[in-house]
Design a protein around this motif. Structure first.
Motif, PDB file in Angstrom:
ATOM      1  N   THR A  34       0.860  -1.181   0.000  1.00  0.00           N
ATOM      2  CA  THR A  34       0.000   0.000   0.000  1.00  0.00           C
ATOM      3  C   THR A  34       0.891   1.225   0.000  1.00  0.00           C
ATOM      4  O   THR A  34       1.729   1.392   0.887  1.00  0.00           O
ATOM      5  CB  THR A  34      -0.918   0.018   1.245  1.00  0.00           C
ATOM      6  N   GLY A  38      -2.319   5.718  -1.113  1.00  0.00           N
ATOM      7  CA  GLY A  38      -3.489   4.854  -1.040  1.00  0.00           C
ATOM      8  C   GLY A  38      -3.645   3.868  -2.173  1.00  0.00           C
ATOM      9  O   GLY A  38      -4.633   3.141  -2.236  1.00  0.00           O
ATOM     10  N   PRO A  59      -6.842   5.004  -5.691  1.00  0.00           N
ATOM     11  CA  PRO A  59      -7.785   5.723  -4.829  1.00  0.00           C
ATOM     12  C   PRO A  59      -8.968   6.310  -5.607  1.00  0.00           C
ATOM     13  O   PRO A  59     -10.048   6.492  -5.049  1.00  0.00           O
ATOM     14  CB  PRO A  59      -6.938   6.840  -4.212  1.00  0.00           C
TER      15      PRO A  59
END
Length: 128
Positions: A34, A38, A59
């Motif tokens: 990650t 994001g 994201p």
């Protein structure tokens, strides 16, 4: 790399890591990463690059599922755009390249040969 930075790096990485001859930690095998922004990658790694089968979630809601090579979409895959449209087919160095299908937001399916942003000679699939 300091122990503190290495600790932060490893918190973002779940899966197999190895130390290169230079002492740098490298992702290899399968795992999940990650990013600070994001973006989530789950899949195979080779020499610290996305390589093999994987899924990349942005994201924005965009999602790529398929083959990677050297951190790029490369091979067969499906890219789903944030609005729900999707492309299924061949990718070459992050570009739509070759035979594929594009499904628009109304569910219409377009088939043909894609070359980056160009898609000459598309045919709409008719369900009879």
């Amino acid at each position: 790399m300091s122990d503190n930075n290495e600790s932060n790096y490893l918190k973002a990485q779940e899966g197999e890591c190895s130390r290169a001859a230079s002492g740098v930690m490298m992702r290899s095998g399968t795992g999940k990463h990650t990013s600070a922004g994001g973006t989530i990658y789950t899949g195979e790694w080779l020499e610290d690059k996305m390589h093999g089968q994987g899924t990349l979630q942005h994201p924005s809601g965009a999602l790529y599922e398929g083959e990677f090579k050297d951190n790029m979409y490369h091979g067969m895959g499906t890219y789903t755009f944030p609005d729900g449209c999707n492309y299924k087919g061949h990718f070459h160095k992050n570009r739509l390249e070759g035979d594929g299908t594009f499904t628009d937001t109304q569910g219409l399916v377009w088939m043909g040969e894609f070359h980056g942003k160009a898609a000459l000679g598309l045919r709409m699939q008719h369900n009879i």
